[in-house]
Design a protein around this motif. Structure first.
Motif, PDB file in Angstrom:
ATOM      1  N   ASP A 253      57.534 -21.408 -45.859  1.00  0.00           N
ATOM      2  CA  ASP A 253      57.211 -20.547 -44.719  1.00  0.00           C
ATOM      3  C   ASP A 253      57.768 -21.169 -43.437  1.00  0.00           C
ATOM      4  OD1 ASP A 253      56.164 -18.700 -43.019  1.00  0.00           O
ATOM      5  OD2 ASP A 253      54.088 -19.400 -43.146  1.00  0.00           O
ATOM      6  N   VAL A 254      58.937 -20.697 -43.013  1.00  0.00           N
ATOM      7  CA  VAL A 254      59.577 -21.211 -41.795  1.00  0.00           C
ATOM      8  C   VAL A 254      59.124 -20.358 -40.622  1.00  0.00           C
ATOM      9  CG1 VAL A 254      61.757 -21.689 -40.632  1.00  0.00           C
ATOM     10  CG2 VAL A 254      61.568 -22.015 -43.110  1.00  0.00           C
ATOM     11  N   VAL A 255      58.326 -20.965 -39.739  1.00  0.00           N
ATOM     12  CA  VAL A 255      57.779 -20.213 -38.605  1.00  0.00           C
ATOM     13  C   VAL A 255      58.529 -20.491 -37.310  1.00  0.00           C
ATOM     14  CG1 VAL A 255      55.492 -20.119 -39.655  1.00  0.00           C
ATOM     15  CG2 VAL A 255      56.063 -22.018 -38.113  1.00  0.00           C
ATOM     16  N   MET A 256      59.428 -21.480 -37.346  1.00  0.00           N
ATOM     17  CA  MET A 256      60.185 -21.820 -36.149  1.00  0.00           C
ATOM     18  C   MET A 256      61.527 -22.416 -36.570  1.00  0.00           C
ATOM     19  SD  MET A 256      59.042 -24.345 -33.013  1.00  0.00           S
ATOM     20  CE  MET A 256      60.055 -24.568 -31.557  1.00  0.00           C
TER      21      MET A 256
ATOM     22  N   VAL B 233      57.151 -31.160 -34.437  1.00  0.00           N
ATOM     23  CA  VAL B 233      56.237 -31.584 -35.499  1.00  0.00           C
ATOM     24  C   VAL B 233      55.298 -32.695 -35.031  1.00  0.00           C
ATOM     25  CG1 VAL B 233      56.210 -32.765 -37.739  1.00  0.00           C
ATOM     26  CG2 VAL B 233      57.722 -30.811 -37.372  1.00  0.00           C
ATOM     27  N   ALA B 234      55.782 -33.571 -34.159  1.00  0.00           N
ATOM     28  CA  ALA B 234      54.959 -34.689 -33.689  1.00  0.00           C
ATOM     29  C   ALA B 234      53.761 -34.238 -32.872  1.00  0.00           C
ATOM     30  CB  ALA B 234      55.812 -35.648 -32.856  1.00  0.00           C
ATOM     31  N   GLU B 235      53.750 -32.982 -32.407  1.00  0.00           N
ATOM     32  CA  GLU B 235      52.684 -32.506 -31.531  1.00  0.00           C
ATOM     33  C   GLU B 235      51.789 -31.445 -32.162  1.00  0.00           C
ATOM     34  OE1 GLU B 235      51.996 -33.829 -28.642  1.00  0.00           O
ATOM     35  OE2 GLU B 235      53.698 -35.218 -28.800  1.00  0.00           O
ATOM     36  N   CYS B 236      52.028 -31.093 -33.431  1.00  0.00           N
ATOM     37  CA  CYS B 236      51.199 -30.055 -34.069  1.00  0.00           C
ATOM     38  C   CYS B 236      51.196 -30.265 -35.574  1.00  0.00           C
ATOM     39  CB  CYS B 236      51.717 -28.663 -33.709  1.00  0.00           C
ATOM     40  SG  CYS B 236      53.399 -28.347 -34.310  1.00  0.00           S
ATOM     41  N   ASP B 237      50.631 -29.326 -36.312  1.00  0.00           N
ATOM     42  CA  ASP B 237      50.519 -29.476 -37.763  1.00  0.00           C
ATOM     43  C   ASP B 237      51.656 -28.822 -38.537  1.00  0.00           C
ATOM     44  OD1 ASP B 237      48.258 -31.014 -37.619  1.00  0.00           O
ATOM     45  OD2 ASP B 237      46.861 -29.341 -37.844  1.00  0.00           O
TER      46      ASP B 237
ATOM     47  N   GLY C 262      53.057 -24.935 -50.555  1.00  0.00           N
ATOM     48  CA  GLY C 262      53.283 -23.532 -50.238  1.00  0.00           C
ATOM     49  C   GLY C 262      52.478 -23.039 -49.061  1.00  0.00           C
ATOM     50  N   GLU C 263      51.428 -23.756 -48.698  1.00  0.00           N
ATOM     51  CA  GLU C 263      50.572 -23.344 -47.578  1.00  0.00           C
ATOM     52  C   GLU C 263      51.018 -23.946 -46.246  1.00  0.00           C
ATOM     53  OE1 GLU C 263      46.716 -24.558 -48.872  1.00  0.00           O
ATOM     54  OE2 GLU C 263      46.460 -22.846 -50.226  1.00  0.00           O
ATOM     55  N   LEU C 264      51.981 -24.873 -46.288  1.00  0.00           N
ATOM     56  CA  LEU C 264      52.453 -25.505 -45.060  1.00  0.00           C
ATOM     57  C   LEU C 264      53.373 -24.566 -44.271  1.00  0.00           C
ATOM     58  CD1 LEU C 264      53.297 -29.058 -46.452  1.00  0.00           C
ATOM     59  CD2 LEU C 264      51.383 -28.461 -44.963  1.00  0.00           C
TER      60      LEU C 264
END
Length: 305
Positions: free
Chosen positions: A223-226, A238-242, A192-194
């Motif tokens: 939590d969809v931020v993008m 995803v390969a470049e960030c968390d 849930g924190e991702l």
């Protein structure tokens, strides 16, 4: 005098062709299985339309006018071409030079595309394959438009649509190789924190919504931020960030490591997406389209049947 084809009963052209071929009204009536008077009436209607006698009697036969002789080759050629077009000739895959259009998400293009291409090269060597994204069903029109022959994806509904279940694709949660949570068994709270990258290929009918529903059933807030339009775009982010994203397992297993992401160890929301072959009634009985559907089915499933 300009004559509109729409103003002519096309059966009359067949009558004239047969009379010119047989050189006899009686023999023409026998060949067309109608009465001699019906043939004579047809010729009379054509004479009025064309403003020419077309044929004159000579003994027991007939003699064509110059106008009829000029029409004879065009009539013969056109009717023969129509016969060939209507004749159910056996489909010959090696000589097929048609272009087939397949709509499939980029995940399918990466995982099944090479196998489908290999089968095309082997079994339809003179045909062409045009692969488009799912969004093309919106920009080109639905399957009834004639622009797309076959769609692999979530089963749709609509008039004249044929749907054949193809496979169930498992989904997995992935992150970059150096993600802080890699190697850990994730709890519901950690999930849930991702923050997620959602994949929305077609507005209003997105993979993102399907995945979101699976999270909701598991009681986990997602939590969809993008949001991006393709799986490969999601992987690149995803390969470049968390951030994390959800992918079809076949893509994650087949290309995930090469593209810089790996599966996270999560008890859920791994689930399955039911994929189908979808096509329109307009190509349902077409031999070439049926052969193409079989070829794609075999390519996706990786077997010969």
């Amino acid at each position: 005098m300009s004559i509109q084809l729409a103003s002519i009963d096309l059966n009359l052209l067949l009558v004239l062709h047969t009379v010119l071929t047989e050189r006899s009204v009686v023999r023409a009536s026998e060949r067309l299985h109608v009465t001699a008077s019906a043939i004579s009436n047809g010729l009379a209607r054509l004479r009025t339309l064309l403003g020419d006698p077309l044929v004159t009697r000579k003994g027991r036969g007939i003699v064509p006018t110059p106008r009829a002789l000029a029409l004879a080759p065009a009539l013969a050629r056109s009717l023969r071409e129509m016969e060939l077009a209507l004749d159910a000739l056996p489909f010959d895959p090696p000589s097929c030079a048609r272009t087939f259009t397949l709509a499939v998400a980029d995940a399918g293009q990466l995982t099944w595309g090479p196998r489908i291409a290999a089968r095309m090269a082997s079994e339809l060597p003179n045909a062409r394959l045009r692969v488009v994204g799912i969004d093309s069903l919106v920009s080109l029109g639905d399957l009834s438009s004639g622009e797309v022959d076959l769609h692999i994806g979530l089963a749709g509904r609509g008039p004249g649509l044929h749907v054949e279940p193809l496979l169930e694709e498992r989904t997995v949660l992935v992150a970059r190789r150096a993600h802080p949570l890699r190697g850990r068994r994730l709890s519901a709270r950690a999930l849930g924190e991702l923050q997620h990258v959602g994949v929305e290929m077609v507005p209003g009918k997105s993979f993102r919504d399907v995945v979101g529903a699976a999270y909701a059933r598991a009681g986990v807030r997602r939590d969809v931020v993008m949001t991006v339009p393709t799986f490969t775009a999601a992987i690149a982010v995803v390969a470049e960030c968390d951030l994390v994203t959800t992918l079809p397992a076949s893509l994650a297993e087949g290309a995930g490591t090469r593209l810089g992401v790996r599966e996270l160890d999560a008890p859920f929301p791994s689930h399955t997406v039911k994929l189908a072959l979808c096509w329109h009634e307009r190509t349902h009985v077409d031999p070439a389209a049926r052969f193409f559907r079989t070829l794609v089915r075999q390519g996706v499933l990786g077997r010969g049947s």
